[in-house]
Design an enzyme around this catalytic site. Structure first.
Site, PDB file in Angstrom:
ATOM      1  CG  ASP A  78      -4.378  53.047   2.593  1.00 14.57           C
ATOM      2  OD1 ASP A  78      -4.482  52.226   3.521  1.00 14.57           O
ATOM      3  OD2 ASP A  78      -3.296  53.585   2.290  1.00 14.57           O
ATOM      4  CD  GLU A 145      -0.042  49.638   5.382  1.00 16.62           C
ATOM      5  OE1 GLU A 145       0.921  48.922   5.695  1.00 16.62           O
ATOM      6  OE2 GLU A 145      -0.415  49.779   4.192  1.00 16.62           O
TER       7      GLU A 145
END
EC number: 3.4.13.18
Length: 485
Positions: A78, A145
């Protein structure tokens, strides 16, 4: 073909350009994950996904390297979605638009996603490039994350086969990271009561904008402006004097990004409008003087707006303003052990007001658990004094440094040989997933490296082109030098 294809190493930049073309903000990584799984299967690699969506790709050793210790290259899928206020961009649908600006690659009006897209691209490029020599190899790509380390929390033991993990989420070429801060989210929720705005009052939107923002770990020590704190400071100084009615307050978008903008809707009696305008102008000059070197684009704007909402009653107004104004922000303490490194910090990241509630969302980071616990206690005490409901959640551990780490020493020796200079061994005041990986894999030897990225978590994010080349050289040479089992 992407403009980035002219850059070297081309395989890495081509993959990064493809990553930019597929939306992948936190909680919306699945499209990118599916693309990578398909890409890896097409190339004949072994691919697995776990119950939280993490991707694991395996590639056999190149000829003659079969006896080397297995290595896993790790990145997260991400990116942080941040954009300038005047940029029209839907991070769940629109591609990032990277471009070359001199020595840097930037994005048009948004975060670039070099954090951690360059690391992800480098790991996939190692898989794709038949000229890279390596032992048994794994690539681990983790989910979400940036918004809570979901993938790292969900990682199960006995899945990875590697003895060595190379995390690619660092942001300074020439520095080797061997430890990081842990963190915890803290929220204060305060009940609000409202009443009608009196007749004869005029309504305005007060906007603080133009701040740099940035990573609430890696850049917390710089002294950048926090829009939430700077805007509430004005209200704290003048709300009673102006008999100001507070209708709305919102600022920041992510708990791990230093907020760049904050907005307050206020109302004052018609005979106090000129005083309000004068105070706003004066405060803007005060801030420009205080932050002259750090925040050159700071602006405080006052615009007349229509309003049909009720305002906070005086007690709710004062309690909220005092709570937010009194909430600490920034560096709490520097480390005595790691010189020049922040030990404990706090970012007042997001303030969200609704009709009957306001939530203040902070991210606390610390190299030591006791430092984290102290700030939680401090915020809890402050919230209780204000009558707020408080909650600490989402704690993740730091990564404790190991001065005897064989892979850290190998990276240092390899870097020194390649570039004829000694790299800095660092502990970073930001959250890396390595601390969480240590729970299911306590014997894993870990290190973190990466190219130079500035302005992460902000639309000013950029990655230094030459440093990407150095990072690639280091990474591929390091894989050659991994010792035998």
């Amino acid at each position: 073909m992407s403009e980035l294809s002219q850059l070297s190493p081309q395989p890495l930049w081509d993959i990064f350009a493809k990553i930019c073309s597929i939306p992948h903000p936190s909680y919306h990584e699945e499209q990118l994950a599916e693309y990578i799984v398909g890409w890896a299967k097409e190339k004949g690699f072994h691919v697995e996904r776990d119950q939280v969506g993490n991707i694991l790709i395996r590639k056999p050793a190149t000829a003659g390297m079969e006896n080397r210790k297995p290595v896993v290259l790790q990145a997260h899928l991400d990116m942080v979605p941040q954009k300038n206020n005047d940029t029209v961009h839907d991070f769940t649908k629109d591609p990032i638009q990277p471009y070359i600006d001199g020595e840097w690659v930037k994005a048009r009006g948004t975060t670039l996603g070099a954090d951690n897209g360059i690391g992800m691209a480098s790991a996939l490029a190692v898989l794709a490039d038949e000229n890279v020599v390596h032992g048994p190899l794994e690539v681990l790509l983790t989910m979400t994350e940036e918004a809570g380390m979901d993938g790292a929390f969900g990682l199960q033991g006995n899945w990875l086969q590697a003895d060595i993990l190379i995390n690619t989420d660092s942001e300074e070429e020439g520095e080797i990271y061997m430890g990081c801060a842990g963190g915890i989210d803290f929220t204060s929720n305060l009940h609000l009561d409202r009443e009608a705005v009196p007749a004869g009052f005029e309504t305005f939107k007060l906007t603080l904008k133009g701040l740099k923002g940035g990573h609430s770990g890696g850049e917390i020590h710089v002294g950048l402006g926090n829009a939430n704190k700077l805007l509430v400071r004005f209200l704290a100084g003048h709300a009673e004097e102006l008999d100001l009615r507070l209708i709305d307050f919102n600022g920041g978008t992510l708990r791990n990004a230093i907020p760049r903008e904050a907005f307050a809707t206020i109302a004052v009696a018609a005979d106090k409008v000129d005083v309000l305008k004068s105070l706003v102008n004066t405060y803007q000059e005060i801030l420009k003087n205080e932050l002259a070197e750090k925040e050159k684009n700071l602006a405080l704007l006052l615009d007349s707006v229509a309003n049909d909402k009720a305002a906070l009653i005086a007690k709710s107004r004062d309690t909220f303003i005092r709570l937010l104004n009194a909430t600490p922000n920034g560096v709490i303490r520097n480390s005595d052990v790691a010189k020049g490194v922040v030990e404990t910090s706090l970012n007042v990241g997001v303030v969200t007001m609704t009709d009957n509630n306001v939530e203040i969302h902070c991210l606390i980071r610390s190299l030591i658990d006791s430092g984290k616990d102290y700030v939680v206690s401090m915020l809890d005490s402050l919230g209780k004094l204000a009558g707020a409901k408080t909650e600490a959640k989402g704690a993740y551990p730091g990564w404790q440094p190991d001065a005897n780490s064989p892979v850290m020493h190998l990276v240092r020796e390899t870097y020194q040989r390649l570039f004829n200079k000694t790299p800095n061994i660092q502990i970073i005041h930001a959250g890396l997933e390595c601390g969480l990986f240590k729970k299911p894999y306590p014997e894993m030897d870990m290190v973190s490296i990466g190219p130079t990225i500035t302005g992460p978590h902000s639309p000013d994010e950029q990655v230094h082109i030459e440093s990407v080349g150095h990072y690639w050289t280091l990474l591929t040479e390091l894989l050659k030098e991994i010792p035998a089992k």
